[in-house]
Design a protein around this motif. Structure first.
Motif, PDB file in Angstrom:
ATOM      1  N   GLY A  44     104.674 -10.631 -35.627  1.00 34.34           N
ATOM      2  CA  GLY A  44     104.373  -9.413 -35.048  1.00 34.34           C
ATOM      3  C   GLY A  44     104.945  -8.898 -33.769  1.00 34.34           C
ATOM      4  N   ILE A  45     104.645  -9.901 -32.934  1.00 37.87           N
ATOM      5  CA  ILE A  45     105.061  -9.314 -31.504  1.00 37.87           C
ATOM      6  C   ILE A  45     106.607  -9.850 -31.297  1.00 37.87           C
ATOM      7  CG2 ILE A  45     104.823 -10.347 -29.050  1.00 37.87           C
ATOM      8  CD1 ILE A  45     101.862 -10.191 -29.705  1.00 37.87           C
ATOM      9  N   VAL A  46     106.814 -11.106 -32.043  1.00 40.98           N
ATOM     10  CA  VAL A  46     108.306 -11.530 -31.934  1.00 40.98           C
ATOM     11  C   VAL A  46     109.412 -10.532 -32.454  1.00 40.98           C
ATOM     12  CG1 VAL A  46     109.954 -13.169 -32.834  1.00 40.98           C
ATOM     13  CG2 VAL A  46     107.695 -13.840 -31.813  1.00 40.98           C
ATOM     14  N   SER A  47     108.895  -9.582 -33.525  1.00 36.79           N
ATOM     15  CA  SER A  47     109.856  -8.656 -33.983  1.00 36.79           C
ATOM     16  C   SER A  47     110.060  -7.488 -32.917  1.00 36.79           C
ATOM     17  CB  SER A  47     109.325  -7.946 -35.220  1.00 36.79           C
ATOM     18  OG  SER A  47     108.103  -7.190 -35.152  1.00 36.79           O
ATOM     19  N   TYR A  48     109.069  -7.184 -32.073  1.00 38.60           N
ATOM     20  CA  TYR A  48     109.263  -6.340 -30.834  1.00 38.60           C
ATOM     21  C   TYR A  48     109.899  -6.884 -29.787  1.00 38.60           C
ATOM     22  CZ  TYR A  48     106.763  -3.105 -33.876  1.00 38.60           C
ATOM     23  OH  TYR A  48     106.234  -2.031 -34.763  1.00 38.60           O
ATOM     24  N   THR A  49     110.344  -8.232 -29.557  1.00 37.30           N
ATOM     25  CA  THR A  49     110.630  -8.896 -28.406  1.00 37.30           C
ATOM     26  C   THR A  49     112.437  -8.854 -28.390  1.00 37.30           C
ATOM     27  OG1 THR A  49     108.616 -10.227 -28.258  1.00 37.30           O
ATOM     28  CG2 THR A  49     110.672 -10.830 -27.281  1.00 37.30           C
ATOM     29  N   GLN A  50     112.820  -8.407 -27.230  1.00 36.16           N
ATOM     30  CA  GLN A  50     114.338  -8.285 -27.075  1.00 36.16           C
ATOM     31  C   GLN A  50     114.682  -9.703 -26.613  1.00 36.16           C
ATOM     32  OE1 GLN A  50     114.953  -4.929 -25.036  1.00 36.16           O
ATOM     33  NE2 GLN A  50     115.653  -3.664 -26.719  1.00 36.16           N
ATOM     34  N   SER A  51     114.210 -10.064 -25.664  1.00 35.74           N
ATOM     35  CA  SER A  51     114.625 -11.462 -24.877  1.00 35.74           C
ATOM     36  C   SER A  51     113.407 -12.010 -24.255  1.00 35.74           C
ATOM     37  CB  SER A  51     115.941 -11.195 -24.323  1.00 35.74           C
ATOM     38  OG  SER A  51     115.402 -10.351 -22.930  1.00 35.74           O
ATOM     39  N   VAL A  52     113.347 -13.350 -24.145  1.00 38.52           N
ATOM     40  CA  VAL A  52     112.723 -14.338 -23.308  1.00 38.52           C
ATOM     41  C   VAL A  52     113.235 -14.948 -22.268  1.00 38.52           C
ATOM     42  CG1 VAL A  52     110.622 -15.767 -23.283  1.00 38.52           C
ATOM     43  CG2 VAL A  52     110.958 -14.159 -25.197  1.00 38.52           C
ATOM     44  N   GLU A  53     113.313 -14.827 -21.133  1.00 33.76           N
ATOM     45  CA  GLU A  53     114.173 -15.647 -20.188  1.00 33.76           C
ATOM     46  C   GLU A  53     113.368 -16.224 -19.215  1.00 33.76           C
ATOM     47  OE1 GLU A  53     116.751 -12.288 -18.765  1.00 33.76           O
ATOM     48  OE2 GLU A  53     117.778 -12.440 -20.720  1.00 33.76           O
ATOM     49  N   MET A  54     113.771 -17.288 -18.616  1.00 31.17           N
ATOM     50  CA  MET A  54     113.210 -17.840 -17.279  1.00 31.17           C
ATOM     51  C   MET A  54     113.792 -17.620 -15.895  1.00 31.17           C
ATOM     52  SD  MET A  54     110.393 -19.515 -17.944  1.00 31.17           S
ATOM     53  CE  MET A  54     110.084 -20.580 -16.394  1.00 31.17           C
ATOM     54  N   ASN A  55     113.364 -17.078 -15.166  1.00 29.97           N
ATOM     55  CA  ASN A  55     113.922 -16.730 -13.739  1.00 29.97           C
ATOM     56  C   ASN A  55     113.412 -17.418 -12.754  1.00 29.97           C
ATOM     57  OD1 ASN A  55     116.043 -15.082 -12.439  1.00 29.97           O
ATOM     58  ND2 ASN A  55     114.914 -13.409 -12.675  1.00 29.97           N
ATOM     59  N   GLY A  56     113.450 -18.602 -12.564  1.00 29.90           N
ATOM     60  CA  GLY A  56     112.886 -19.500 -11.632  1.00 29.90           C
ATOM     61  C   GLY A  56     111.375 -19.814 -12.271  1.00 29.90           C
ATOM     62  N   LYS A  57     110.277 -19.712 -11.703  1.00 29.22           N
ATOM     63  CA  LYS A  57     109.189 -19.782 -12.399  1.00 29.22           C
ATOM     64  C   LYS A  57     108.495 -18.572 -12.983  1.00 29.22           C
ATOM     65  CE  LYS A  57     107.336 -23.812 -10.451  1.00 29.22           C
ATOM     66  NZ  LYS A  57     106.539 -24.564 -11.533  1.00 29.22           N
ATOM     67  N   THR A  58     109.053 -17.595 -13.228  1.00 26.41           N
ATOM     68  CA  THR A  58     108.811 -16.070 -13.741  1.00 26.41           C
ATOM     69  C   THR A  58     109.410 -16.049 -15.004  1.00 26.41           C
ATOM     70  OG1 THR A  58     108.903 -15.337 -11.542  1.00 26.41           O
ATOM     71  CG2 THR A  58     108.973 -13.708 -13.276  1.00 26.41           C
ATOM     72  N   LEU A  59     108.524 -15.741 -15.919  1.00 25.13           N
ATOM     73  CA  LEU A  59     108.891 -15.589 -17.307  1.00 25.13           C
ATOM     74  C   LEU A  59     109.103 -13.876 -17.511  1.00 25.13           C
ATOM     75  CD1 LEU A  59     109.258 -16.709 -20.266  1.00 25.13           C
ATOM     76  CD2 LEU A  59     106.868 -15.848 -20.609  1.00 25.13           C
ATOM     77  N   VAL A  60     110.449 -13.727 -17.739  1.00 26.88           N
ATOM     78  CA  VAL A  60     110.935 -12.144 -18.029  1.00 26.88           C
ATOM     79  C   VAL A  60     110.746 -11.931 -19.559  1.00 26.88           C
ATOM     80  CG1 VAL A  60     112.412 -10.314 -17.462  1.00 26.88           C
ATOM     81  CG2 VAL A  60     112.063 -12.200 -15.885  1.00 26.88           C
ATOM     82  N   VAL A  61     110.076 -11.016 -19.961  1.00 28.85           N
ATOM     83  CA  VAL A  61     110.059 -10.741 -21.402  1.00 28.85           C
ATOM     84  C   VAL A  61     110.254  -9.236 -21.473  1.00 28.85           C
ATOM     85  CG1 VAL A  61     108.544 -10.580 -23.615  1.00 28.85           C
ATOM     86  CG2 VAL A  61     108.026 -12.354 -21.889  1.00 28.85           C
ATOM     87  N   ARG A  62     111.282  -8.938 -22.178  1.00 28.98           N
ATOM     88  CA  ARG A  62     111.915  -7.554 -22.489  1.00 28.98           C
ATOM     89  C   ARG A  62     111.258  -7.198 -24.169  1.00 28.98           C
ATOM     90  NH1 ARG A  62     114.381  -7.554 -18.342  1.00 28.98           N
ATOM     91  NH2 ARG A  62     116.221  -8.589 -17.630  1.00 28.98           N
ATOM     92  N   LEU A  63     110.602  -6.364 -24.173  1.00 30.50           N
ATOM     93  CA  LEU A  63     110.127  -5.645 -25.457  1.00 30.50           C
ATOM     94  C   LEU A  63     110.507  -4.296 -25.537  1.00 30.50           C
ATOM     95  CD1 LEU A  63     106.200  -6.511 -24.315  1.00 30.50           C
ATOM     96  CD2 LEU A  63     107.776  -7.793 -25.983  1.00 30.50           C
ATOM     97  N   LYS A  64     110.389  -4.351 -27.085  1.00 30.96           N
ATOM     98  CA  LYS A  64     111.138  -2.603 -27.675  1.00 30.96           C
ATOM     99  C   LYS A  64     110.261  -1.659 -27.516  1.00 30.96           C
ATOM    100  CE  LYS A  64     114.093  -5.359 -30.802  1.00 30.96           C
ATOM    101  NZ  LYS A  64     114.314  -5.708 -32.336  1.00 30.96           N
ATOM    102  N   SER A  65     108.529  -2.118 -27.254  1.00 28.49           N
ATOM    103  CA  SER A  65     107.525  -1.244 -27.710  1.00 28.49           C
ATOM    104  C   SER A  65     106.844  -1.104 -26.221  1.00 28.49           C
ATOM    105  CB  SER A  65     106.651  -1.700 -28.625  1.00 28.49           C
ATOM    106  OG  SER A  65     105.641  -0.735 -28.746  1.00 28.49           O
ATOM    107  N   SER A  66     106.668   0.257 -25.763  1.00 30.30           N
ATOM    108  CA  SER A  66     106.192   0.362 -24.444  1.00 30.30           C
ATOM    109  C   SER A  66     104.571   0.069 -24.739  1.00 30.30           C
ATOM    110  CB  SER A  66     106.171   1.728 -23.685  1.00 30.30           C
ATOM    111  OG  SER A  66     106.027   2.559 -24.900  1.00 30.30           O
ATOM    112  N   VAL A  67     103.984   0.464 -25.896  1.00 28.82           N
ATOM    113  CA  VAL A  67     102.646   0.413 -26.284  1.00 28.82           C
ATOM    114  C   VAL A  67     102.437  -1.028 -26.305  1.00 28.82           C
ATOM    115  CG1 VAL A  67     100.931   0.850 -28.047  1.00 28.82           C
ATOM    116  CG2 VAL A  67     102.580   2.402 -27.615  1.00 28.82           C
TER     117      VAL A  67
END
Length: 98
Positions: A44-67
């Protein structure tokens, strides 16, 4: 002719050596983080996930849904803890949902 060594090594140890020698650690971590996100969050959540990236020790997750982004923001610490447990080491110290 090269002399053969009779030492036995596990495949896991050999793969770690190959990864270290070829400087592939960051790439393997990136793959592990993507796999861990998919496993822990579910389809369910993966279908709304655009990308998952590591930036140093920070996980940056881009999502399609603001909710969904708002809903996940309440459990950031729990997500970081679960991801680090799944990865078997403390790779993530912070998560950014965008």
């Amino acid at each position: 002719m090269a002399k053969r060594q009779n030492e036995f090594h596990s495949i896991q140890d050999l793969m770690k050596d190959v990864i270290k020698e070829n400087k592939l650690t960051k790439g393997m971590q990136r793959i592990s983080v993507n796999d861990a996100w998919a496993k822990l969050m579910g389809n369910g959540i993966v279908s709304y996930t655009q990308s998952v990236e590591m930036n140093g020790k920070t996980l940056v997750v881009r999502l399609k849904s603001s909710v969904l982004r708002e809903e996940l923001s309440y459990g950031k610490e729990k997500i970081v803890k679960m991801m680090n447990e799944e990865l078997g080491e403390t790779l993530i110290s912070k998560i950014i949902l965008s």
